[in-house]
Design a protein around this motif. Structure first.
Motif, mmCIF file in Angstrom:
data_model
loop_
_atom_site.group_PDB
_atom_site.id
_atom_site.type_symbol
_atom_site.label_atom_id
_atom_site.label_comp_id
_atom_site.label_asym_id
_atom_site.label_seq_id
_atom_site.Cartn_x
_atom_site.Cartn_y
_atom_site.Cartn_z
ATOM 1 N N LYS A 172 0.827 -1.208 0.000
ATOM 2 C CA LYS A 172 0.000 0.000 0.000
ATOM 3 C C LYS A 172 0.862 1.259 0.000
ATOM 4 N N LEU A 173 1.905 1.273 0.834
ATOM 5 C CA LEU A 173 2.808 2.419 0.877
ATOM 6 C C LEU A 173 3.523 2.613 -0.462
ATOM 7 N N GLU A 174 3.920 1.526 -1.078
ATOM 8 C CA GLU A 174 4.602 1.604 -2.373
ATOM 9 C C GLU A 174 3.659 2.141 -3.455
ATOM 10 N N ILE A 175 2.415 1.731 -3.435
ATOM 11 C CA ILE A 175 1.429 2.233 -4.395
ATOM 12 C C ILE A 175 1.248 3.733 -4.232
ATOM 13 N N VAL A 176 1.093 4.189 -3.001
ATOM 14 C CA VAL A 176 0.932 5.630 -2.742
ATOM 15 C C VAL A 176 2.184 6.380 -3.186
ATOM 16 N N ARG A 177 3.349 5.829 -2.915
ATOM 17 C CA ARG A 177 4.606 6.478 -3.323
ATOM 18 C C ARG A 177 4.680 6.623 -4.840
ATOM 19 N N ARG A 178 4.331 5.562 -5.558
ATOM 20 C CA ARG A 178 4.404 5.600 -7.021
ATOM 21 C C ARG A 178 3.343 6.510 -7.636
ATOM 22 N N MET A 179 2.267 6.747 -6.917
ATOM 23 C CA MET A 179 1.198 7.610 -7.422
ATOM 24 C C MET A 179 1.454 9.088 -7.131
ATOM 25 N N HIS A 180 2.526 9.407 -6.428
ATOM 26 C CA HIS A 180 2.773 10.781 -6.000
ATOM 27 C C HIS A 180 2.745 11.775 -7.167
ATOM 28 N N SER A 181 3.472 11.516 -8.221
ATOM 29 C CA SER A 181 3.504 12.468 -9.343
ATOM 30 C C SER A 181 2.145 12.560 -10.027
ATOM 31 N N PHE A 182 1.428 11.444 -10.127
ATOM 32 C CA PHE A 182 0.080 11.455 -10.704
ATOM 33 C C PHE A 182 -0.861 12.268 -9.814
ATOM 34 N N SER A 184 -0.190 14.655 -7.815
ATOM 35 C CA SER A 184 0.124 16.082 -7.793
ATOM 36 C C SER A 184 -0.598 16.840 -8.899
ATOM 37 N N ARG A 185 -1.047 16.144 -9.923
ATOM 38 C CA ARG A 185 -1.780 16.778 -11.025
ATOM 39 C C ARG A 185 -3.296 16.681 -10.846
ATOM 40 N N ARG A 186 -3.756 16.096 -9.764
ATOM 41 C CA ARG A 186 -5.183 15.920 -9.496
ATOM 42 C C ARG A 186 -5.659 16.965 -8.503
ATOM 43 N N TYR A 187 -6.977 17.207 -8.509
ATOM 44 C CA TYR A 187 -7.572 18.020 -7.454
ATOM 45 C C TYR A 187 -7.426 17.263 -6.135
ATOM 46 N N ILE A 188 -7.412 17.991 -5.041
ATOM 47 C CA ILE A 188 -7.211 17.378 -3.724
ATOM 48 C C ILE A 188 -8.216 16.260 -3.468
ATOM 49 N N GLU A 189 -9.486 16.479 -3.837
ATOM 50 C CA GLU A 189 -10.511 15.465 -3.572
ATOM 51 C C GLU A 189 -10.389 14.236 -4.475
ATOM 52 N N GLU A 190 -9.559 14.307 -5.494
ATOM 53 C CA GLU A 190 -9.355 13.163 -6.390
ATOM 54 C C GLU A 190 -8.132 12.330 -6.026
ATOM 55 N N ARG A 191 -7.324 12.828 -5.145
ATOM 56 C CA ARG A 191 -6.063 12.157 -4.812
ATOM 57 C C ARG A 191 -6.250 10.975 -3.878
ATOM 58 N N ILE A 192 -5.397 9.990 -4.076
ATOM 59 C CA ILE A 192 -5.305 8.860 -3.147
ATOM 60 C C ILE A 192 -3.917 8.960 -2.528
ATOM 61 N N SER A 193 -3.856 9.629 -1.391
ATOM 62 C CA SER A 193 -2.560 9.886 -0.779
ATOM 63 C C SER A 193 -2.409 9.204 0.577
ATOM 64 N N ASN A 194 -3.412 8.451 0.970
ATOM 65 C CA ASN A 194 -3.369 7.762 2.256
ATOM 66 C C ASN A 194 -3.438 6.260 2.002
#
Length: 72
Positions: A7-17, A19-29
């Protein structure tokens, strides 16, 4: 790799993606990432796409718990 590390690795790899999304669209947790057994998601019979509505119905309880835990 255990589930929490994945799960942590998925969130890490999604970081750049994210950053281009609205806050409510992000999966950062990582609590909002669900790891399920391979082949367990319902798919369409024609193209094999994942059936979003069926997945939402199947995992509704888990998703509700995850979002509730973020509000605490």
């Amino acid at each position: 790799m255990d589930t929490d590390q994945l799960k942590l690795e998925i969130v890490r790899r999604m970081h750049s993606f994210n950053s281009r999304r609205y806050i409510e669209e992000r999966i950062s947790n990582p609590r909002l990432v669900f790891v399920v057994a391979s082949g367990s998601l319902p798919r369409t019979s024609t193209k094999g796409n994942i059936r979003r509505r069926a997945v939402e119905e199947t995992y509704k309880g888990d998703m509700d718990k995850a979002y509730e835990s973020l509000m605490l």
